[in-house]
Design an enzyme around this catalytic site. Structure first.
Site, PDB file in Angstrom:
ATOM      1  N   CYS A  17      48.167 -19.461  -2.742  1.00  0.00           N
ATOM      2  CA  CYS A  17      48.490 -20.636  -2.931  1.00  0.00           C
ATOM      3  C   CYS A  17      47.752 -21.582  -2.123  1.00  0.00           C
ATOM      4  O   CYS A  17      47.391 -21.186  -1.107  1.00  0.00           O
ATOM      5  CB  CYS A  17      50.147 -20.919  -2.576  1.00  0.00           C
ATOM      6  SG  CYS A  17      50.965 -22.659  -2.944  1.00  0.00           S
ATOM      7  N   ASP A 412      19.789 -45.343 -16.118  1.00  0.00           N
ATOM      8  CA  ASP A 412      18.514 -45.829 -15.794  1.00  0.00           C
ATOM      9  C   ASP A 412      17.662 -45.402 -17.067  1.00  0.00           C
ATOM     10  O   ASP A 412      17.987 -44.304 -17.550  1.00  0.00           O
ATOM     11  CB  ASP A 412      18.012 -44.795 -14.635  1.00  0.00           C
ATOM     12  CG  ASP A 412      16.725 -44.999 -14.214  1.00  0.00           C
ATOM     13  OD1 ASP A 412      16.187 -46.142 -13.976  1.00  0.00           O
ATOM     14  OD2 ASP A 412      15.793 -44.194 -14.281  1.00  0.00           O
TER      15      ASP A 412
END
Length: 723
Positions: A17, A412
Site C-alpha cells: 500500500c 521549437d
C-alpha cells in the site's frame, strides 16, 4: 555501518500500500537517509548493500526475487490446507468424531505462518502508533479463527459425534479462506509488478556484454582485445562488426554503416552513420565495419540514463498518490471504530456474541483498502513501463498531473518540427548537376551546415587546392577534377553570399540578384555558385519539415492543446513551416533568442495558459525548464534532456502526442482505480455492518476488488502510439 554506509534490509511484506511506503520513506528521511530509486536486476547490478556514504539500500529490489518466492510458498501452503478445512467444515458426510480439533490444528498454520506477513506488519505499525491496511487484515484473520477456537475450548463436545452438519460457532474455514484470498491477491500484485517492470529490465539487458577494443601490442602493432563492457573507458576505440551491438555511446572514427536504433528509439528505419557521427550503445550495426571511440561509459550512457529515468518515475509519488496516502491514513482508524461500534450494537440488540463478532470481522475484511493502495503504483508502473517500450521516458510521477493541466504546446522549429538538417531543394542553373558537383567538392573542406548539406550530395568529391573559407561569407577553391565536357583540368569555384563573390572578384549581375531574392523569398536559404569568375547558378537549401509533422500537430489539437511555433529562424521560414503543419500565423514567434523564448513562455503563462514545450537544443533548455511541462528529443543536447520532464527517444513529432496521450491515459487509469476502490469500500461497509455479509464472502469480494484494479492497470500495456 561499513565504510560510512548504513545497510538496511527493509522486508515489507503483506499487501503493498502506498501509505506504508510513504511512512517508511518519511522515517528514513528523518534519520538523514538519501533514498535510492529501485534498480531492477540486470547487467552490472550493484551487489547487496553497495552504495555511497549515507545511502540506504534494500535487498528486495527485483520483482522476481525472494518476495515472489515467499509469497508463492505461503499462498500454496494456505490453499492446500484450506481445502480440507473447508470441505470437512461444510460437508457433513466428511465429518468424523472430534473433527473440530483436527480442523483447528490444520487451520492454525494458515492463520499463523501463512498470514504472518500481515500480522508482523500490523504489529510494527502498532508499535509506532500507526494503522494500515494490514491492521484490518490481521485483526480480521485473528478474530475469525479465535472465535471458533474459544467456542471449541468452552464446549469440547461440539464435534464429539460426526454427521451433525456444520456448527456455526466452528467456522474455522472463514479464517483460512480469507487468508488464501488475501495471499492470492498479494501474489497477483507481485506478478503485476513483475510484468510492469519488464520494460525496464529489457532496457538494462539491451547492452552488449563485451567489446573488441583496439590496443597496441608489445610489437607495436594494433590488435583487437575482447574485454567486458564494464572495463571500457572513455576514449577507448573499439570495433563493431556487422550484426554486433555497439558496446557503448561513442563517435564513429572510421567506417560507414546502417545502424538499427529500434531498440532505443522505436524507429524501424536504420540510420546511416559514417566518420564523425554519434552512435548509441545497445543499437545494432547492420552492415559495414565500424571503429568507434567511446564518449560515455557505465552510468553516463544513454541506456543507463534511460534506466534511471524509468526507475525514478516508477518510484516517484504523484500528488494523486499522496491523496491515496491521506485517504488510507484516515480510513483505517475510522473502520476500526465502525467495527467496534458494530460489535457493540449487535451484542446490545441481540445478545449474540458470535453474531456480533462475525459482523465486526466482516466490516474489517470488506473495508480493507488494499485496492486503494494498489490503484496508483500498479497503473504508474505499467504506464511508465509501456512508455519505456515506446521510447517515452517519464522523469517523475508528478509529470502525469502536469499533462492533464496542459492546454498549450510550444514547438521549437528546428529539430522538432523540421529535421534540423539542411537539404538541397533546387539548383537554378543551365547545368544543375555540374554546378552541384563543383559546389559539393569545394564545400567538403568546410564544417558549416550549408557546406555539410552540399557536400553530402557527393560522397566522393574531386580534390581541391587553394581552399579559402570566410565565416558567414562562403568558400573558394580550385577543383582539380577534369571534366570532359569542359576540357579543362581545374576550375576556380566560389560558393556563398553576394558580398563574398564580389570580394572574390566575381561580378553578380542584376539577373542573378533577382533570382537570389526569389529563392529566399519564402524562407529558404540560397547560395550563389560562381565557376571561373562567372555566376553559374543558385542552389536553394531548406530545413525540411519532418514527415508526419502535420498529422502530429492535428493529434495535439485533438488532445485539446493549442500549438505555437517558436524559432530563432527568420519570419519567412517560420511562417512557411507553420503553414505546412497547420499552425496559425498569429501563433508563430520567429527570430527569438534563447532568453526571448523564455519570455514567450512566461507571457503565455501570464495570459492563463498552462504550457508544454518541446525542443532539442541548448537554446531550448531554459524554455523547457520554464514551461509547465518540458518534452525533450533525446537526439538533442544533454542540457535540453536534463531540463525536460519527458524525454522522447526519437526526433519524430508524433512522439510528443504519444507522450501526452500515454501520460493522460495513465493518470485516467489511476483516477478510475481510486474511484472504484474507494466507492467499493464505502458501499460495502454498511452491508457488512448489518450482518448481510459473511466474512468469508467479504474476503473474496475484497480480493476481487484488488484483482480488478490490477487488471484495469494492465490495460495500459496495450496502449498503441497514434491511438
Amino acid at each position: 555501518m561499513t565504510n560510512g554506509t548504513r545497510v538496511v534490509d527493509l522486508a515489507i511484506e503483506g499487501m503493498t500500500c502506498s501509505s506504508r511506503v510513504y511512512r517508511v520513506e518519511r522515517r528514513l528521511k528523518r534519520y538523514g537517509a538519501r533514498l535510492l530509486p529501485p534498480v531492477p536486476a540486470g547487467p552490472e547490478r550493484p551487489g547487496r548493500g553497495e552504495g555511497a556514504a549515507g545511502e540506504v539500500t534494500t535487498s528486495d529490489q527485483a520483482p522476481s526475487d525472494r518476495p515472489d518466492a515467499a509469497a508463492r510458498l505461503r499462498m500454496f501452503t494456505a490453499l492446500v490446507l484450506t481445502v480440507p478445512v473447508f470441505l470437512i467444515s461444510m460437508v457433513s458426510a466428511l465429518q468424523f468424531p472430534n473433527w473440530g480439533w483436527v480442523v483447528a490444528a490444520v487451520s492454525a498454520p494458515v492463520v499463523s505462518w501463512c498470514a504472518w506477513p500481515f500480522h508482523r506488519s500490523a504489529a510494527v505499525n502498532a508499535r509506532h502508533g500507526a494503522s494500515t491496511t494490514d491492521t484490518l487484515v490481521s485483526l480480521g484473520i485473528a478474530v475469525a479463527w479465535l472465535l471458533p477456537a474459544v467456542q471449541l475450548v468452552l464446549q469440547p463436545d461440539l464435534t464429539a459425534r460426526p454427521g451433525h452438519g456444520q456448527h456455526p460457532a466452528l467456522s474455522f474455514e472463514t479464517a483460512t479462506v480469507l487468508t488464501s484470498f488475501l495471499l492470492l491477491g498479494r501474489f497477483a500484485e507481485a506478478k503485476a509488478r513483475a510484468r510492469s517492470g519488464e520494460a525496464l529490465r529489457r532496457l538494462l539487458d539491451l547492452g552488449a556484454r563485451s567489446a573488441a577494443v583496439l590496443r597496441r601490442g608489445p610489437d607495436g602493432h594494433v590488435v583487437e582485445v575482447s574485454v567486458p563492457v564494464a572495463e571500457l573507458r572513455t576514449g577507448n576505440a573499439f570495433v563493431v562488426r556487422p550484426g554486433e551491438k555497439i558496446a557503448t555511446d561513442g563517435v564513429v572514427v572510421q567506417g560507414s554503416s546502417a545502424v538499427d536504433t529500434s531498440l532505443i528509439t522505436g524507429e524501424s528505419m536504420p540510420v546511416e552513420v559514417t566518420d564523425g557521427d554519434e552512435v548509441t550503445g545497445a543499437t545494432v550495426n547492420t552492415s559495414g565495419r565500424l571503429i568507434v571511440r567511446a564518449t560515455a561509459v557505465g552510468a553516463d550512457t544513454a541506456l543507463a540514463r534511460m534506466g534511471r529515468l524509468v526507475s525514478e518515475a516508477q518510484s516517484g509519488k504523484a500528488p494523486i498518490a499522496r491523496l491515496a496516502d491521506r485517504i488510507c491514513g484516515l480510513f483505517v482508524p475510522v473502520v476500526l471504530v465502525i467495527a467496534v461500534v458494530t460489535a457493540a450494537l449487535w451484542l446490545f440488540t441481540t445478545g449474540n456474541l458470535t453474531g456480533a463478532l462475525t459482523a465486526a470481522v466482516s466490516v474489517l475484511v470488506i473495508a480493507c483498502p488494499c485496492a486503494l493502495g494498489l490503484a496508483t503504483p500498479t497503473a504508474l508502473l505499467t504506464g511508465t513501463g509501456r512508455g519505456a517500450q515506446l521510447g517515452i521516458l517519464i522523469k517523475g510521477a508528478d509529470v502525469l498531473e502536469d499533462t492533464r493541466r496542459v492546454d498549450t504546446i510550444v514547438l521549437d522549429k528546428t529539430g522538432t518540427v523540421t529535421t534540423g538538417r539542411l537539404t538541397v531543394e533546387k539548383v537554378d542553373a543551365d547545368d544543375g548537376d555540374r554546378v552541384l558537383r563543383l559546389a559539393a567538392a569545394v564545400e567538403h573542406a568546410s564544417e558549416h551546415p550549408i557546406a555539410r548539406a552540399l557536400a553530402g550530395t557527393r560522397p566522393r568529391p574531386a580534390p581541391v587546392e587553394q581552399f579559402v573559407s570566410a565565416p558567414g561569407g562562403g568558400v573558394r577553391g580550385l577543383v582539380l577534377e577534369p571534366f570532359s565536357e569542359q576540357g579543362g583540368a581545374g576550375h576556380m569555384v566560389v560558393v556563398g553570399r553576394e558580398d563574398w563573390l564580389r570580394r572574390s572578384g566575381v561580378d553578380v549581375d542584376e539577373d542573378a540578384r533577382e533570382r537570389l531574392a526569389v529563392a529566399e523569398g519564402d524562407g529558404a536559404t540560397a547560395v550563389l555558385v560562381a565557376v571561373d569568375g562567372q555566376v553559374a547558378g543558385i542552389i536553394t537549401l531548406r530545413d525540411a519539415v519532418q514527415p508526419g509533422a502535420a498529422e502530429a500537430v492535428g493529434r495535439l489539437r485533438r488532445l485539446g492543446l493549442t500549438p505555437v511555433l517558436l524559432t530563432g529562424d527568420n519570419e519567412h521560414a517560420a511562417r512557411r513551416v507553420a503553414e505546412c503543419v497547420g499552425i496559425e500565423p498569429e501563433r508563430v514567434h520567429a527570430g527569438v533568442s534563447p532568453a526571448e523564448k523564455v519570455a514567450v513562455i512566461e507571457r503565455l503563462q501570464h495570459e492563463g495558459a498552462t504550457v508544454a514545450m518541446a525542443g532539442d537544443g541548448v537554446n531550448d533548455a531554459a524554455a523547457l525548464a520554464q514551461a509547465d511541462l518540458g518534452l525533450a528529443m533525446s537526439t538533442g543536447t544533454d542540457v535540453a534532456v536534463e531540463a525536460a520532464d519527458i524525454t522522447l527517444m526519437s526526433h519524430h513529432l508524433g512522439k510528443v502526442a504519444d507522450a501526452v496521450h500515454l501520460s493522460r491515459r495513465t493518470l485516467g487509469t489511476i483516477r478510475g482505480n481510486l474511484f472504484w476502490a474507494f466507492a467499493y469500500n464505502v458501499l460495502a461497509i454498511p452491508v457488512a455492518a448489518l450482518g448481510l455479509l459473511n466474512p468469508m464472502i467479504a474476503g473474496g469480494a475484497m480480493a476481487f476488488s484488488s484483482v480488478f484494479v490490477v487488471l484495469n492497470s494492465l490495460r495500459l500495456r496495450r496502449f498503441t502510439p497514434g491511438g
